[in-house]
Design a protein around this motif. Structure first.
Motif, PDB file in Angstrom:
ATOM      1  N   GLU A  76       0.838  -1.205   0.000  1.00 32.08           N
ATOM      2  CA  GLU A  76       0.000   0.000   0.000  1.00 32.08           C
ATOM      3  C   GLU A  76       0.874   1.256   0.000  1.00 32.08           C
ATOM      4  N   TYR A  77       1.927   1.240   0.804  1.00 29.42           N
ATOM      5  CA  TYR A  77       2.831   2.392   0.880  1.00 29.42           C
ATOM      6  C   TYR A  77       3.468   2.673  -0.483  1.00 29.42           C
ATOM      7  N   ARG A  80       0.905   4.096  -2.920  1.00 32.43           N
ATOM      8  CA  ARG A  80       0.604   5.507  -2.655  1.00 32.43           C
ATOM      9  C   ARG A  80       1.695   6.402  -3.248  1.00 32.43           C
ATOM     10  N   THR A  96       1.827   9.285   5.511  1.00 32.69           N
ATOM     11  CA  THR A  96       2.699   8.360   4.797  1.00 32.69           C
ATOM     12  C   THR A  96       3.923   7.987   5.631  1.00 32.69           C
ATOM     13  N   ASP A  99       2.849   5.451   8.049  1.00 37.79           N
ATOM     14  CA  ASP A  99       2.705   4.165   7.374  1.00 37.79           C
ATOM     15  C   ASP A  99       4.037   3.438   7.278  1.00 37.79           C
ATOM     16  N   LEU A 100       5.084   4.187   6.926  1.00 36.20           N
ATOM     17  CA  LEU A 100       6.409   3.584   6.773  1.00 36.20           C
ATOM     18  C   LEU A 100       6.987   3.170   8.117  1.00 36.20           C
ATOM     19  N   ARG A 134      -1.948   5.148  12.503  1.00 39.48           N
ATOM     20  CA  ARG A 134      -2.507   4.929  11.169  1.00 39.48           C
ATOM     21  C   ARG A 134      -4.001   5.216  11.135  1.00 39.48           C
ATOM     22  N   ARG A 137      -5.490   8.370   9.404  1.00 36.99           N
ATOM     23  CA  ARG A 137      -5.715   8.461   7.961  1.00 36.99           C
ATOM     24  C   ARG A 137      -7.200   8.320   7.626  1.00 36.99           C
TER      25      ARG A 137
END
Length: 280
Positions: A76-77, A80, A96, A99-100, A134, A137
């Protein structure tokens, strides 16, 4: 001609990926949202369950599940970044970055197996706690997979989420600092109990930090609660108190929200005539 067509197809693929990752209206967009939300709940739940004494077979299953979910989030990352119009801006986007960082500990253990004993504790163990961030988001705007909500409802949801994130993150950090050295902190539940008692200023005293890191985490959590919770609560209160006002912006000074019968801006006096019903 072939190169131009290829570039066009690439742009179309990127637009399609970006659309469905941001979309909340189509069945596929809602499905992606629901799937990511469900995986995120499991991802966070694994961190909590692992703090309890469980069978080795079950712990191994949880680890395999964590790897699988981390790989999904990694895909997903990358998608994006690939679908973003400005990849540099997307890379430095707060959501983001979370997310990482949320998947780095798991992927680090997988990619560097020789360092499992080192990477599974300490600094990277603390990073795993931010998985809960997360969830922000899903409250980025008023559109969700279950429909559109009012601004006031969105603020209320963000306030509730802020409280839960603050409690969970503080509890996770406190557990990472105190587990193994504090006999009163054996599980995440013990840490969560201490965090709630501390942030609510009850302070029973049955659990106290024994490490310097634990004390500073407690101080930081209390300060964060003092700053963040009243700030978001004030936004909700402001919205409630301005329900009778009309959202009209003064073209002269930019002041928003005026009384329904206002003909001039109360800040600069500029004419902002608003039509009202004389029967009211």
């Amino acid at each position: 001609m072939g190169r131009s067509l290829s570039a066009s197809e690439d742009r179309t693929a990127r637009d399609l990926i970006q659309f469905y990752l941001l979309d909340h209206q189509t069945p596929l967009g809602k499905g992606i949202d629901l799937a990511l939300l469900g995986l995120n709940l499991v991802f966070v739940g694994i961190f909590v369950v692992e703090t309890y004494p469980i069978a080795a077979e079950f712990r191994s299953t949880l680890w395999q599940l964590e790897i699988g979910i981390a790989l999904v989030f990694a895909v997903e990352y990358l998608l994006r970044l690939y679908g973003a119009r400005d990849r540099v801006t997307e890379f430095f986007n707060g959501y983001t970055m979370v997310d990482l960082l949320s998947i780095l500990p798991t992927l680090s253990v997988v990619l560097l197996p020789a360092s499992v004993s080192v990477l599974n504790v300490g600094f990277l163990r603390v990073i795993r706690v931010i998985r809960v961030l997360r969830f922000y988001r899903f409250t980025a705007d008023a559109e969700f997979f279950f429909g559109t909500v009012s601004d006031n409802t969105l603020r209320a949801m963000k306030l509730l989420l802020t409280i839960l994130v603050l409690l969970f993150t503080s509890a996770g950090l406190f557990y990472s600092a105190e587990s193994g050295t504090n006999p009163d902190v054996a599980t995440f539940g013990d840490s969560f109990y201490y965090t709630v008692v501390s942030l609510s200023t009850v302070g029973f005293g049955d659990i106290t930090p024994t490490t310097s890191a634990g004390r500073w985490i407690t101080v930081g959590s209390i300060l964060a609660a003092i700053v963040l919770i009243p700030r978001q609560a004030s936004k909700i209160l402001k919205e409630w108190t301005s329900r009778d006002k009309v959202n009209v912006t003064c073209p002269e000074c930019g002041l928003e929200y005026h009384e329904s019968d206002a003909s001039h801006c109360k800040a600069c006096g500029h004419v902002i005539y608003q039509q009202t019903d004389s029967r009211e």
